[in-house]
Design a protein around this motif. Sequence first.
Motif, PDB file in Angstrom:
ATOM      1  N   GLU A   9     -15.171  -3.807  13.630  1.00 23.49           N
ATOM      2  CA  GLU A   9     -14.670  -3.063  12.492  1.00 23.49           C
ATOM      3  C   GLU A   9     -13.202  -2.697  12.837  1.00 23.49           C
ATOM      4  O   GLU A   9     -12.454  -2.770  11.995  1.00 23.49           O
ATOM      5  N   GLN A  10     -12.771  -2.398  14.074  1.00 27.56           N
ATOM      6  CA  GLN A  10     -11.293  -2.128  14.481  1.00 27.56           C
ATOM      7  C   GLN A  10     -10.463  -3.239  14.171  1.00 27.56           C
ATOM      8  O   GLN A  10      -9.502  -3.131  13.610  1.00 27.56           O
ATOM      9  N   ALA A  11     -11.060  -4.415  14.382  1.00 31.59           N
ATOM     10  CA  ALA A  11     -10.423  -5.612  14.391  1.00 31.59           C
ATOM     11  C   ALA A  11     -10.106  -5.919  12.796  1.00 31.59           C
ATOM     12  O   ALA A  11      -8.980  -6.222  12.591  1.00 31.59           O
ATOM     13  N   ALA A  12     -11.076  -5.703  12.257  1.00 37.08           N
ATOM     14  CA  ALA A  12     -10.937  -5.752  10.837  1.00 37.08           C
ATOM     15  C   ALA A  12      -9.716  -4.793   9.967  1.00 37.08           C
ATOM     16  O   ALA A  12      -9.084  -5.250   9.089  1.00 37.08           O
ATOM     17  N   THR A  13      -9.791  -3.629  10.734  1.00 34.90           N
ATOM     18  CA  THR A  13      -8.950  -2.726  10.200  1.00 34.90           C
ATOM     19  C   THR A  13      -7.437  -3.152  10.358  1.00 34.90           C
ATOM     20  O   THR A  13      -6.554  -3.193   9.742  1.00 34.90           O
ATOM     21  N   PHE A  14      -7.078  -3.572  11.658  1.00 31.64           N
ATOM     22  CA  PHE A  14      -5.963  -4.202  12.144  1.00 31.64           C
ATOM     23  C   PHE A  14      -5.318  -5.426  11.171  1.00 31.64           C
ATOM     24  O   PHE A  14      -4.356  -5.692  11.139  1.00 31.64           O
ATOM     25  N   LEU A  15      -6.342  -6.276  10.912  1.00 35.05           N
ATOM     26  CA  LEU A  15      -6.119  -7.196   9.906  1.00 35.05           C
ATOM     27  C   LEU A  15      -5.648  -6.917   8.334  1.00 35.05           C
ATOM     28  O   LEU A  15      -4.800  -7.538   7.929  1.00 35.05           O
ATOM     29  N   LYS A  16      -6.306  -5.907   8.102  1.00 36.53           N
ATOM     30  CA  LYS A  16      -5.991  -5.227   6.724  1.00 36.53           C
ATOM     31  C   LYS A  16      -4.435  -4.527   6.957  1.00 36.53           C
ATOM     32  O   LYS A  16      -3.666  -4.897   6.057  1.00 36.53           O
ATOM     33  N   PHE A  17      -4.221  -3.889   7.978  1.00 34.51           N
ATOM     34  CA  PHE A  17      -2.838  -3.441   8.290  1.00 34.51           C
ATOM     35  C   PHE A  17      -1.883  -4.340   8.081  1.00 34.51           C
ATOM     36  O   PHE A  17      -0.655  -4.370   7.600  1.00 34.51           O
ATOM     37  N   ALA A  18      -2.106  -5.569   9.024  1.00 33.27           N
ATOM     38  CA  ALA A  18      -1.273  -6.616   9.063  1.00 33.27           C
ATOM     39  C   ALA A  18      -0.935  -7.372   7.845  1.00 33.27           C
ATOM     40  O   ALA A  18       0.370  -7.756   7.559  1.00 33.27           O
ATOM     41  N   MET A  19      -1.848  -7.296   6.899  1.00 32.20           N
ATOM     42  CA  MET A  19      -1.567  -8.062   5.513  1.00 32.20           C
ATOM     43  C   MET A  19      -1.193  -7.094   4.563  1.00 32.20           C
ATOM     44  O   MET A  19      -0.273  -7.414   3.638  1.00 32.20           O
ATOM     45  N   ALA A  20      -0.959  -5.908   4.954  1.00 30.64           N
ATOM     46  CA  ALA A  20      -0.358  -4.783   3.945  1.00 30.64           C
ATOM     47  C   ALA A  20       1.103  -4.481   4.010  1.00 30.64           C
ATOM     48  O   ALA A  20       1.633  -3.994   3.473  1.00 30.64           O
ATOM     49  N   THR A  21       1.340  -4.931   5.609  1.00 26.73           N
ATOM     50  CA  THR A  21       2.939  -4.570   5.784  1.00 26.73           C
ATOM     51  C   THR A  21       3.866  -5.915   5.487  1.00 26.73           C
ATOM     52  O   THR A  21       3.242  -6.819   5.422  1.00 26.73           O
ATOM     53  N   ASP A  23       6.653  -5.962   7.067  1.00 23.54           N
ATOM     54  CA  ASP A  23       7.579  -6.407   8.402  1.00 23.54           C
ATOM     55  C   ASP A  23       6.731  -7.268   9.215  1.00 23.54           C
ATOM     56  O   ASP A  23       5.863  -7.124   9.731  1.00 23.54           O
ATOM     57  N   PRO A  24       7.315  -8.370   9.604  1.00 20.87           N
ATOM     58  CA  PRO A  24       6.725  -9.499  10.376  1.00 20.87           C
ATOM     59  C   PRO A  24       6.494  -9.046  11.448  1.00 20.87           C
ATOM     60  O   PRO A  24       5.505  -9.552  12.164  1.00 20.87           O
ATOM     61  N   ASP A  25       7.251  -8.300  12.399  1.00 17.55           N
ATOM     62  CA  ASP A  25       7.079  -7.767  13.720  1.00 17.55           C
ATOM     63  C   ASP A  25       6.069  -7.081  13.836  1.00 17.55           C
ATOM     64  O   ASP A  25       5.140  -6.983  14.623  1.00 17.55           O
ATOM     65  N   ILE A  26       5.748  -6.096  12.905  1.00 20.52           N
ATOM     66  CA  ILE A  26       4.643  -4.991  12.932  1.00 20.52           C
ATOM     67  C   ILE A  26       3.400  -5.896  12.689  1.00 20.52           C
ATOM     68  O   ILE A  26       2.383  -5.636  13.054  1.00 20.52           O
ATOM     69  N   ALA A  27       3.426  -6.727  11.849  1.00 21.91           N
ATOM     70  CA  ALA A  27       2.285  -7.758  11.335  1.00 21.91           C
ATOM     71  C   ALA A  27       1.716  -8.367  12.499  1.00 21.91           C
ATOM     72  O   ALA A  27       0.563  -8.472  12.880  1.00 21.91           O
ATOM     73  N   ALA A  28       2.912  -8.827  13.155  1.00 21.44           N
ATOM     74  CA  ALA A  28       2.519  -9.566  14.493  1.00 21.44           C
ATOM     75  C   ALA A  28       2.002  -8.853  15.580  1.00 21.44           C
ATOM     76  O   ALA A  28       0.785  -9.200  16.184  1.00 21.44           O
TER      77      ALA A  28
END
Length: 59
Positions: A9-21, A23-28
Amino acid sequence: MPGKKYLTEQAATFLKFAMATTDPDIAAGFLDKAADLSAKSAEAPDASPRAPDVEQPES
Protein backbone atom coordinates in the motif's frame (compact mmCIF):
# COMPACT_ATOMS: atom_id res chain seq x y z
CA MET A 1 8.59 -5.55 10.71
CA PRO A 2 5.72 -4.26 8.58
CA GLY A 3 3.68 -6.80 6.69
CA LYS A 4 3.40 -7.36 2.97
CA LYS A 5 0.05 -5.57 2.69
CA TYR A 6 1.29 -2.41 4.43
CA LEU A 7 4.44 -2.19 2.29
CA THR A 8 2.47 -2.75 -0.91
CA GLU A 9 0.00 0.00 0.00
CA GLN A 10 2.84 2.40 0.80
CA ALA A 11 4.55 1.63 -2.52
CA ALA A 12 1.28 2.35 -4.36
CA THR A 13 0.99 5.67 -2.53
CA PHE A 14 4.49 6.69 -3.62
CA LEU A 15 3.63 5.76 -7.22
CA LYS A 16 0.57 8.02 -7.04
CA PHE A 17 2.72 10.85 -5.69
CA ALA A 18 5.24 10.32 -8.50
CA MET A 19 2.50 10.55 -11.11
CA ALA A 20 0.99 13.65 -9.50
CA THR A 21 4.13 15.79 -9.40
CA THR A 22 5.55 17.77 -12.31
CA ASP A 23 9.11 17.93 -10.94
CA PRO A 24 11.11 15.06 -12.49
CA ASP A 25 13.62 14.97 -9.61
CA ILE A 26 10.87 14.57 -7.03
CA ALA A 27 9.10 11.97 -9.18
CA ALA A 28 12.35 10.00 -9.43
CA GLY A 29 12.70 10.07 -5.64
CA PHE A 30 9.16 8.77 -5.22
CA LEU A 31 9.79 6.01 -7.77
CA ASP A 32 12.99 4.97 -5.97
CA LYS A 33 11.14 4.78 -2.66
CA ALA A 34 8.30 2.78 -4.25
CA ALA A 35 10.82 0.33 -5.72
CA ASP A 36 12.50 -0.09 -2.32
CA LEU A 37 9.18 -0.76 -0.61
CA SER A 38 8.16 -3.18 -3.35
CA ALA A 39 11.38 -5.15 -2.89
CA LYS A 40 10.87 -5.23 0.88
CA SER A 41 7.29 -6.43 0.45
CA ALA A 42 8.53 -9.44 -1.52
CA GLU A 43 10.60 -10.48 1.52
CA ALA A 44 8.05 -9.50 4.18
CA PRO A 45 5.88 -12.03 5.95
CA ASP A 46 2.22 -12.11 5.06
CA ALA A 47 0.46 -10.71 8.11
CA SER A 48 -2.99 -11.94 7.05
CA PRO A 49 -4.91 -13.72 9.77
CA ARG A 50 -4.93 -17.46 9.39
CA ALA A 51 -7.62 -19.85 10.45
CA PRO A 52 -6.62 -21.99 13.43
CA ASP A 53 -5.94 -25.64 12.90
CA VAL A 54 -9.02 -27.63 13.80
CA GLU A 55 -8.88 -31.29 14.67
CA GLN A 56 -11.68 -33.49 13.40
CA PRO A 57 -13.64 -35.20 16.18
CA GLU A 58 -13.23 -38.94 16.36
CA SER A 59 -16.34 -40.90 15.36
